[in-house]
Each structure stands twice: as structure tokens, then as C-alpha cells.
Design a protein around this motif. Sequence first.
Motif, PDB file in Angstrom:
ATOM      1  N   VAL A 103       0.843  -1.202   0.000  1.00 20.15           N
ATOM      2  CA  VAL A 103       0.000   0.000   0.000  1.00 20.15           C
ATOM      3  C   VAL A 103       0.876   1.247   0.000  1.00 20.15           C
ATOM      4  O   VAL A 103       1.911   1.294   0.676  1.00 20.15           O
ATOM      5  CB  VAL A 103      -0.932   0.002   1.232  1.00 20.15           C
ATOM      6  CG1 VAL A 103      -1.496   1.393   1.514  1.00 20.15           C
ATOM      7  CG2 VAL A 103      -2.075  -0.984   1.046  1.00 20.15           C
ATOM      8  N   GLU A 104       0.453   2.235  -0.759  1.00 21.04           N
ATOM      9  CA  GLU A 104       1.050   3.570  -0.696  1.00 21.04           C
ATOM     10  C   GLU A 104      -0.046   4.540  -0.312  1.00 21.04           C
ATOM     11  O   GLU A 104      -1.107   4.575  -0.942  1.00 21.04           O
ATOM     12  CB  GLU A 104       1.662   3.965  -2.034  1.00 21.04           C
ATOM     13  CG  GLU A 104       2.333   5.331  -2.012  1.00 21.04           C
ATOM     14  CD  GLU A 104       2.953   5.709  -3.344  1.00 21.04           C
ATOM     15  OE1 GLU A 104       2.367   6.571  -4.040  1.00 21.04           O
ATOM     16  OE2 GLU A 104       4.006   5.146  -3.692  1.00 21.04           O
ATOM     17  N   ALA A 105       0.194   5.306   0.738  1.00 21.27           N
ATOM     18  CA  ALA A 105      -0.828   6.227   1.234  1.00 21.27           C
ATOM     19  C   ALA A 105      -0.165   7.442   1.864  1.00 21.27           C
ATOM     20  O   ALA A 105       0.930   7.351   2.415  1.00 21.27           O
ATOM     21  CB  ALA A 105      -1.729   5.536   2.254  1.00 21.27           C
ATOM     22  N   CYS A 106      -0.848   8.579   1.782  1.00 20.10           N
ATOM     23  CA  CYS A 106      -0.386   9.814   2.415  1.00 20.10           C
ATOM     24  C   CYS A 106      -1.044   9.939   3.783  1.00 20.10           C
ATOM     25  O   CYS A 106      -2.257   9.758   3.912  1.00 20.10           O
ATOM     26  CB  CYS A 106      -0.748  11.021   1.566  1.00 20.10           C
ATOM     27  SG  CYS A 106       0.197  11.160   0.046  1.00 20.10           S
ATOM     28  N   ARG A 107      -0.247  10.241   4.775  1.00 18.95           N
ATOM     29  CA  ARG A 107      -0.783  10.492   6.121  1.00 18.95           C
ATOM     30  C   ARG A 107      -1.048  11.993   6.263  1.00 18.95           C
ATOM     31  O   ARG A 107      -0.154  12.816   6.064  1.00 18.95           O
ATOM     32  CB  ARG A 107       0.199  10.016   7.190  1.00 18.95           C
ATOM     33  CG  ARG A 107      -0.232  10.391   8.605  1.00 18.95           C
ATOM     34  CD  ARG A 107       0.618   9.725   9.644  1.00 18.95           C
ATOM     35  NE  ARG A 107       0.405  10.321  10.956  1.00 18.95           N
ATOM     36  CZ  ARG A 107       0.489   9.664  12.113  1.00 18.95           C
ATOM     37  NH1 ARG A 107       0.821   8.387  12.112  1.00 18.95           N
ATOM     38  NH2 ARG A 107       0.282  10.279  13.262  1.00 18.95           N
ATOM     39  N   ILE A 108      -2.286  12.326   6.607  1.00 23.05           N
ATOM     40  CA  ILE A 108      -2.700  13.721   6.736  1.00 23.05           C
ATOM     41  C   ILE A 108      -3.026  13.991   8.201  1.00 23.05           C
ATOM     42  O   ILE A 108      -3.916  13.348   8.774  1.00 23.05           O
ATOM     43  CB  ILE A 108      -3.934  14.042   5.866  1.00 23.05           C
ATOM     44  CG1 ILE A 108      -3.742  13.483   4.444  1.00 23.05           C
ATOM     45  CG2 ILE A 108      -4.198  15.522   5.863  1.00 23.05           C
ATOM     46  CD1 ILE A 108      -2.584  14.056   3.687  1.00 23.05           C
TER      47      ILE A 108
END
Length: 233
Positions: free
Chosen positions: A91-96
Motif C-alpha cells: 500500500v502507498e498512502a499519504c498520512r494527513i
Amino acid sequence: MLLPGKQALQLLEEALTPCIPFTFPPRAVLFDEGEAATHFFWLRSGVVKLVRTGPNGSPHLFTVIGRPRPVGLADLFRGTFSARAEALTPVEACRIERARVLELMQQHAFIFQALTRKLDLEFRRLEERARRLQFCPPPCRLAHTLRDLAQELGLQPDGSLLLPITREELASLADLSQRTLSEALRTLEHEGLLQKLGPRRLRLHPDRLAVWLQQQRALFFPPLTGTRSESMQ
């Protein structure tokens, strides 16, 4: 200014760009149930499952996410995460972080108004569907689950569906026992709605499946008097 939910998602994604992506291997936990929701993730690629603790204390697979979208955003407004998010594939995801969200709410309040409205409606729809499907026969329940997975994950060029979850998890997602799951699979195969190609690979026939589900809906979910019936397709 009111925006459609889809447009709000697009504008939100643009507002969050650029971001630093995080990578997670399969089985990595993005966040856990009950943790303080100080952030959310924007899924960019891969597949994530959301698991909740059931009434008997055992884990229950609630949903599978396989398209770019926010994960855990609704919980940001509730204070704690309502489920555990676990990677099924790389998984590739941005943490906001929450601070960034508050900043965006001041700059683009109309985006979040539309988005939270959409998230709330989707949550209510899922909860209502879960209650209604309690009275749906096992083959109907499984057909809905497989159709939803196909829409979320997409089909292979040959029309097959690759399942990123185990048989036990599929049973949990459809709220069936493993024995009932096997019987439901045989029924759907006998109806000509799918073919088993392997332990985690099925070939679906979407047109036949849609017609069959409409027939099941007419049998088990007649329109409610005085209300607009919710489409289960």
C-alpha cells in the motif's frame, strides 16, 4: 456552495497535493480500532481492509477499499478510529494530520461540508444494507458481497475477480459461516452467475448477476410504503 461528493473528493485530493507518501507491506496496520484519530490516510494504491470487533469480541471484516480515497477521515470527526485498517497488498498512502485538516477546513470549508455529508450518507447506507441483508438468503448475501468487491477492486481482462482476502474473511464480509459460504458458492455457480477458477479467483457474469439480484430484491425487499426504496444494486 454545495458540491457533489465525488467532486468534493477530487478537490480535497488536489488540496492535499503534494504529500509525502508512506508505504506499508501486506498485513501492516495503518491504524487500530479505538486509537485516537489524530490523522487519516489518503490511499493512493493497494488494497486495505477495515476490521471491527464484533459483538462476541471476535474480529469482523467490515469492508475492503481498493480505490484512491480517504481512509479514516470520518473518524477524524468522531475522535477515535472505529475499525482497524490493515494492508492486504503493498500500500502507498499519504498520512494527513489533524492540523492540516483544520487548515483546509478554514480555506475550503465547502469541500468538507460536501465530503462529510457524503461520508455520513455512505455510512448510513452501509449500516442499513447490513441490517437488511440479515434477512437476505445466503446466496443473495454472497452475490451482493462479490458484486461490491468487483466494483471496488475491478475485474481482470478475462472477467475474473482476484480476491485479496481469505475464504474465512470472505465469509466474515458476507456475514456467513464457512459452511454456508460453500453452499452459497455452489448455488451461485449452479445459477450460472460465477465459476470458481481457484482458491481466490472467480469468474463473474455481471449481467446475469445484476438480473438475478433484481429478482431477489423483488422477492425479499418490496418497496416501503411512502418512502423511496433504496437501490441495492
